[in-house]
Design an enzyme around this catalytic site. Structure first.
Site, mmCIF file in Angstrom:
data_model
loop_
_atom_site.group_PDB
_atom_site.id
_atom_site.type_symbol
_atom_site.label_atom_id
_atom_site.label_comp_id
_atom_site.label_asym_id
_atom_site.label_seq_id
_atom_site.Cartn_x
_atom_site.Cartn_y
_atom_site.Cartn_z
ATOM 1 N N SER A 265 -85.102 -6.622 65.668
ATOM 2 C CA SER A 265 -85.676 -6.586 64.325
ATOM 3 C C SER A 265 -84.674 -7.103 63.303
ATOM 4 C CB SER A 265 -86.058 -5.149 63.964
ATOM 5 O OG SER A 265 -84.873 -4.405 63.728
ATOM 6 N N LYS A 266 -85.152 -7.311 62.097
ATOM 7 C CA LYS A 266 -84.283 -7.769 61.015
ATOM 8 C C LYS A 266 -83.135 -6.772 60.803
ATOM 9 C CE LYS A 266 -84.465 -8.561 55.970
ATOM 10 N NZ LYS A 266 -83.064 -8.315 55.816
ATOM 11 N N ARG A 267 -83.507 -5.491 60.920
ATOM 12 C CA ARG A 267 -82.493 -4.457 60.708
ATOM 13 C C ARG A 267 -81.338 -4.540 61.713
ATOM 14 N NH1 ARG A 267 -85.301 0.198 61.477
ATOM 15 N NH2 ARG A 267 -87.217 -0.962 61.158
#
Ligand code: GLU
Length: 512
Positions: A265-267
């Protein structure tokens, strides 16, 4: 006659294109080229609530950076336009009505309160998946349960409604996925998905199938997250009577976090300090930003090569492929079934390989540009020499200059830690003698000569060169580590080397 291969990448404009999306685009591109077909891009913007401005430009620029621009797209339309679903809006309703007419879809008038009550009822009855389906629809307000007259009256009075697909009660739905093989699902596990929303917009499912059909798509290559939707799509092809031209499906494996636990994910990128987007992103409305591979110094060809291997391999040991070579070697059969762990070290490795393979001449402009941003003018020859010095040691082109500024900027400060450990009497003796020999020397001076002269000096003074080498580096560069020192000597020339040694001798305090 066999059909021309036509594949499509169908992003929704909901924000920047994640690396998984770029990989989907790349595999579609490779497949199209390999088969001598066409690669289309369709913007799936039926969900206006999730629309993020700027996404389309971002996608366009990302694909252009990688050299995989589509043959047909909103900005380069072919014969099957428009290529934005919002611009095709008027065509979808008729398809939904055709399905109603044929008994494969129905009007549903349920309010959100009624839907909520249905879910609560089913949950209380311990139904595992409380949903609007072939069982629960019999208890709801729809054209299957209401009388013809009432349905007509409701439609005429403008009651809000949706159109839902009528999933058969008992049917095996099969599809032969090009990557996974046969997938079989029983229709009782599927729900009666909405096809037309109450605002007159189609849902993803309806628009996607209608457009793939109208755009003559032959193969649907997309992320694994769409596999659960595929049985519904197969049913829709059947209901429309388009089975003969139904595309083949290939669902790509997930991109996983570096530790393999869950989807990337982006995180994860933010947390672990690497980009998960191809190019920088900025949402002008809310200020949200995301870092891109391009701006971090990845070459587009290296990134593309890295991307191709995230889920595919050529079946042999080769790892370095140009885009043309990828096209040549690509096959859907060699795409893995299981998720691929994202490994930033591999991305860096690719960048290093591509950097090393580029000529000094080609890389020199990075040095010139970086230096010029700091107000320093560098000539082509010096820039090329700096490239040669660093090429084997760096990952990104910006590092070529960052690690070699001392070539053009005479150091005025010295690493105190190294000075405290190495600037001893022996170092001073050797360096003084070396400066003297340089000052009296007018012959040719290359790396070999620089080394030979330094060796002679230390021998004459009976001091082992290895013991003073770091001090020599300190005097010339101001720091304790860096590229090949003798190459640096050669670039600087006798006069500059001697001058730097004199300055260091005058500036640094001798220890011990
Ligand atoms: N619009 C879908 C997405 O955003 C496309 C899925 C598909 O390729 O069918 O990923």
């Amino acid at each position: 006659m066999s059909r021309e291969v036509r594949v499509r990448f169908a992003p929704s404009p909901t924000g920047p294109l994640h690396i998984g999306g770029v990989r989907t685009a790349l595999y579609n591109y490779l497949f199209a080229r390999k088969m001598g077909g066409k690669f289309l891009l369709r913007i799936e913007d039926t969900d206006q609530a999730r629309f993020v401005p700027g996404t389309e430009d971002y996608i366009k620029e990302s694909l252009a950076w990688l050299g995989i621009s589509p043959d047909e797209s909103p900005w380069n339309p072919g014969d099957c336009g428009p290529y934005r679903q919002s611009e095709r809006k008027s065509s979808y309703m008729q398809y939904a009505l055709d399905l109603v007419e044929a008994g494969h879809a129905y009007y549903a008038f349920d309010t959100s309160e009624e839907l909520e009550a249905m879910r609560e009822r089913l949950t209380a009855a311990r139904v595992v998946q409380p949903q609007y389906n072939s069982i629960s629809r019999t208890q709801m307000n729809n054209s299957l349960t209401l009388s013809k007259e009432e349905v007509k009256a409701r439609l005429e009075s403008g009651d809000p409604y949706v159109i839902r697909v009528k999933i058969p009660l008992k049917e095996d739905v099969r599809l032969n996925d090009m990557i996974r093989g046969w997938v079989m699902v029983h229709s009782s596990t599927l729900d009666d998905k909405v096809l037309m929303k109450s605002d007159g917009m189609p849902t993803y499912h309806l628009a996607n199938i209608v457009d793939d059909h109208l755009m003559n798509i032959t193969h649907v290559i997309r992320g694994e997250e769409w596999l659960p939707s595929a049985p519904l799509h197969v049913l829709l092809y059947k209901f429309f009577g388009w089975e003969d031209t139904m595309p083949e499906f290939a669902h790509l494996p997930l991109l996983l976090k570096p530790d393999g636990n869950g989807k990337l994910s982006k995180r994860d990128g933010d947390k672990l300090g690497f980009p998960v987007f191809p190019i920088n992103w900025e949402n002008k409305e809310n200020g949200e930003t995301a870092a891109g591979f391009r701006e971090q110094g990845y070459f587009s060809d290296a990134f593309l090569n890295f991307l191709a291997f995230l889920g595919w391999n050529p079946g042999d040991e080769r790892e370095i492929f140009t885009l043309e070579e990828l096209v040549e070697a690509f096959s859907v059969e060699r795409i893995g079934k299981s998720g691929t762990k994202f490994d930033i070290a591999k991305a860096k490795w690719y960048n290093e390989q591509y950097l090393k393979a580029k000529s000094n001449k080609d890389l020199a402009h990075y040095v010139i540009a970086e230096a010029s941003a700091e107000g320093i003018t560098i000539l082509q020859d010096t820039a090329e020499a700096i490239v040669a010095l660093n090429k084997e040691r760096v990952t990104f082109p910006a590092e070529l200059w960052q690690g070699s500024k001392f070539v053009v900027i005479t150091p005025t400060e010295f690493d105190q830690d190294i000075a405290g450990k190495r600037w001893n009497a022996d170092a001073v003796t050797v360096l003084t003698a070396y400066a003297e020999s340089l000052e009296g020397y007018t012959g040719a001076y290359d790396a070999e000569k620089a080394k030979a002269m330094l060796g002679e000096t230390s021998e004459a003074k009976e001091i082992k060169l290895g013991k003073v080498m770091q001090a020599v580096r300190l005097a010339i560069t101001g720091v304790g580590i860096g590229p090949d020192l003798m190459e640096i000597f050669a670039i600087l020339g006798t006069e500059e080397v001697a001058k730097r040694i004199r300055f260091a001798l005058a500036t640094l305090e001798v220890i011990g």
